[in-house]
Write an enzyme that holds these catalytic residues in place. Structure first.
Site, mmCIF file in Angstrom:
data_model
loop_
_atom_site.group_PDB
_atom_site.id
_atom_site.type_symbol
_atom_site.label_atom_id
_atom_site.label_comp_id
_atom_site.label_asym_id
_atom_site.label_seq_id
_atom_site.Cartn_x
_atom_site.Cartn_y
_atom_site.Cartn_z
ATOM 1 N N ASP A 92 42.382 50.090 33.774
ATOM 2 C CA ASP A 92 41.682 51.158 34.490
ATOM 3 C C ASP A 92 42.305 52.499 34.098
ATOM 4 O O ASP A 92 43.317 52.536 33.391
ATOM 5 C CB ASP A 92 41.685 50.906 36.002
ATOM 6 C CG ASP A 92 43.078 50.919 36.605
ATOM 7 O OD1 ASP A 92 44.038 51.309 35.918
ATOM 8 O OD2 ASP A 92 43.210 50.541 37.780
ATOM 9 N N GLY A 94 43.654 54.757 36.011
ATOM 10 C CA GLY A 94 44.711 55.241 36.892
ATOM 11 C C GLY A 94 44.188 56.173 37.962
ATOM 12 O O GLY A 94 44.876 56.461 38.939
ATOM 13 N N ASP A 146 38.144 59.542 35.749
ATOM 14 C CA ASP A 146 37.114 60.215 36.545
ATOM 15 C C ASP A 146 37.646 60.647 37.902
ATOM 16 O O ASP A 146 38.764 60.300 38.285
ATOM 17 C CB ASP A 146 35.872 59.339 36.701
ATOM 18 C CG ASP A 146 36.186 58.015 37.381
ATOM 19 O OD1 ASP A 146 37.368 57.725 37.632
ATOM 20 O OD2 ASP A 146 35.233 57.262 37.657
ATOM 21 N N ASP A 270 35.773 43.000 38.522
ATOM 22 C CA ASP A 270 37.198 42.749 38.759
ATOM 23 C C ASP A 270 37.438 42.900 40.238
ATOM 24 O O ASP A 270 36.717 43.652 40.917
ATOM 25 C CB ASP A 270 38.069 43.776 38.015
ATOM 26 C CG ASP A 270 38.175 45.077 38.785
ATOM 27 O OD1 ASP A 270 39.119 45.216 39.597
ATOM 28 O OD2 ASP A 270 37.302 45.941 38.616
ATOM 29 N N CYS A 308 35.465 21.496 43.922
ATOM 30 C CA CYS A 308 36.242 22.313 42.980
ATOM 31 C C CYS A 308 36.919 21.450 41.918
ATOM 32 O O CYS A 308 37.576 20.468 42.242
ATOM 33 C CB CYS A 308 37.292 23.116 43.742
ATOM 34 S SG CYS A 308 38.295 24.156 42.669
ATOM 35 N N CYS A 310 39.464 22.268 40.094
ATOM 36 C CA CYS A 310 40.785 22.808 39.736
ATOM 37 C C CYS A 310 41.911 21.791 39.925
ATOM 38 O O CYS A 310 41.774 20.827 40.664
ATOM 39 C CB CYS A 310 41.063 24.096 40.516
ATOM 40 S SG CYS A 310 41.924 23.898 42.089
ATOM 41 N N CYS A 313 42.998 21.257 43.698
ATOM 42 C CA CYS A 313 42.128 20.386 44.495
ATOM 43 C C CYS A 313 42.215 18.934 44.032
ATOM 44 O O CYS A 313 41.976 18.017 44.809
ATOM 45 C CB CYS A 313 40.688 20.895 44.449
ATOM 46 S SG CYS A 313 40.485 22.443 45.365
ATOM 47 N N HIS A 339 43.855 28.059 42.832
ATOM 48 C CA HIS A 339 42.543 27.553 43.281
ATOM 49 C C HIS A 339 41.518 28.688 43.362
ATOM 50 O O HIS A 339 40.383 28.544 42.900
ATOM 51 C CB HIS A 339 42.648 26.858 44.642
ATOM 52 C CG HIS A 339 41.320 26.736 45.319
ATOM 53 N ND1 HIS A 339 40.402 25.752 45.011
ATOM 54 C CD2 HIS A 339 40.713 27.540 46.236
ATOM 55 C CE1 HIS A 339 39.292 25.948 45.722
ATOM 56 N NE2 HIS A 339 39.461 27.019 46.483
#
Ligand SMILES: [Zn+2]
Length: 376
Positions: A92, A94, A146, A270, A308, A310, A313, A339
């Site tokens: 980003d 900043g 910006d 994000d 899930c 993952c 899990c 997770h």
């Protein structure tokens, strides 16, 4: 690999399924970028972030410029080498943190003078300095600097901030282009401003298009205006931007925000939510978020989310995670975060598949029917 190439493979309504090809790898869109604020996605190793399905991370310019400093990161080989992540990184500008976290800020046409929230030291952030820091970090996708004002400001204040942001976008473009080696392999995104005003948003989009960027962010949302107001802007704002370039909704969001924004044509997201929530005991599930600290999970032998895929899990129960989090064990934060990252990346993969197969509306309606936004 090209410097930056965005290809749209399929569309479904306003939604797009695409790929961004860059020198450090491909980014499948719609994409979710986990936030690695201080050169780390908190509590998760880079290889585990990658295993969850992330193609790209976000790094925070403000935090890194103050500690360990962009100059030190550059001397140590750049952010990718420093943190052990070899795929694309978006940084980003900043600006958001300078204007929200730091103290004694003083805005002018030149930029923003501010005091560090860490030690009170004085710094100056400007479009040129932001471009220099992001270049020192070795960012793959650089964000223009910006000016942000609250969505509750008067239209006059918002118009002036948008117009200044467009002047700063032009200076960001020049600053980025002056770093020739970096500009030859990295990309620069512009940021549309204009709060909740369609006319200001249009003027901002047109100004950005005249300057020319590799991608465009819809900025100034997800700052407390609520989902309805945000979707109201997203009903028109993405359509004002160059349709051949990726569209990035900064700082979003909750899973149901993401689904609605993808339906409205957003390609990149994000948010700190999956990682921050993981450290406070909140887990995302297809039935909605749950607070694992809740006593009802003390002897619950099921996984966080039965659907899930993952590793968490597949191995540990809600009861065990309840115990770890209640006891303040570090592993609790690690597993909950892992997770949550998988939940977000699986949702993105499901959205991409639904767009490819022209069934996004059905997928989104089914998601909303099952996802209870009130935490259980
Ligand atoms: Zn899981």
């Amino acid at each position: 690999m090209p410097r930056f190439q965005f290809t749209i493979h399929a569309t479904d309504g306003k939604a797009r399924r695409g790929t961004i090809a860059m020198q450090r790898g491909e980014i499948r869109t719609p994409a979710f970028m986990p936030v690695g604020t201080a050169a780390t996605v908190k509590a998760v190793k880079p290889q585990d972030v990658r295993a969850s399905g992330a193609d790209i991370l976000l790094g925070n310019t403000y935090h890194l410029m103050l500690r360990p400093t962009a100059e030190r990161v550059a001397r140590l080989g750049g952010l990718h080498t420093f943190m052990g992540w070899d795929r694309p990184i978006l940084t980003d500008s900043g600006g958001y943190q300078v204007m929200s976290l730091s103290e004694l800020t003083k805005r002018s046409e030149e930029g923003v003078a501010f005091a560090s929230h860490l030690d009170g030291s004085r710094h100056m952030m400007s479009p040129e300095r932001s471009m220099e820091i992001q270049r020192l970090l070795g960012s793959d996708i650089v964000m223009a600097f910006d000016e942000l004002v609250p969505t509750t400001s008067t239209r006059d204040v918002q118009a002036k901030a948008m117009e200044r942001s467009m002047r700063w976008a032009k200076r960001s473009r020049a600053g980025f282009d002056s770093g020739e080696d970096h500009a030859a392999r990295a990309a620069l995104f512009g940021i549309q401003q204009g709060a909740l005003d369609e006319g200001l948003r249009k003027a901002s989009a047109d100004a950005l298009k005249d300057i020319g960027f590799d991608g465009y962010a819809v900025g100034g949302l997800a700052v407390g205006e609520g989902q309805e107001a945000m979707f109201g802007v997203l009903d028109y704002a993405p359509g004002q931007l160059d349709a051949t370039k990726p569209r990035y909704l900064m700082g979003v969001g909750k899973p149901d925000d993401i689904v609605g924004a993808v339906e409205r044509g957003i390609d990149m997201f994000d948010c700190v939510l999956p990682t921050r929530s993981g450290r406070t005991g909140q887990a995302f599930t297809r039935a909605g978020p749950i607070n694992i600290r809740n006593a009802k999970f003390a002897e619950d032998q099921g996984p966080l989310d039965p659907a899930c895929p993952c590793p968490v899990c597949g191995t540990w129960s809600r009861a065990y995670l309840h115990h770890l989090v209640r006891a303040g064990e570090i592993l609790g934060a690690m597993l909950m975060t892992e997770h949550n990252l998988w939940f977000y990346q699986t949702l993105m993969a499901d959205l991409r598949a639904a767009i490819e197969e022209q069934r996004l509306t059905a997928f989104a309606n089914d998601f909303r029917a099952k996802y209870q936004t009130k935490q259980g």
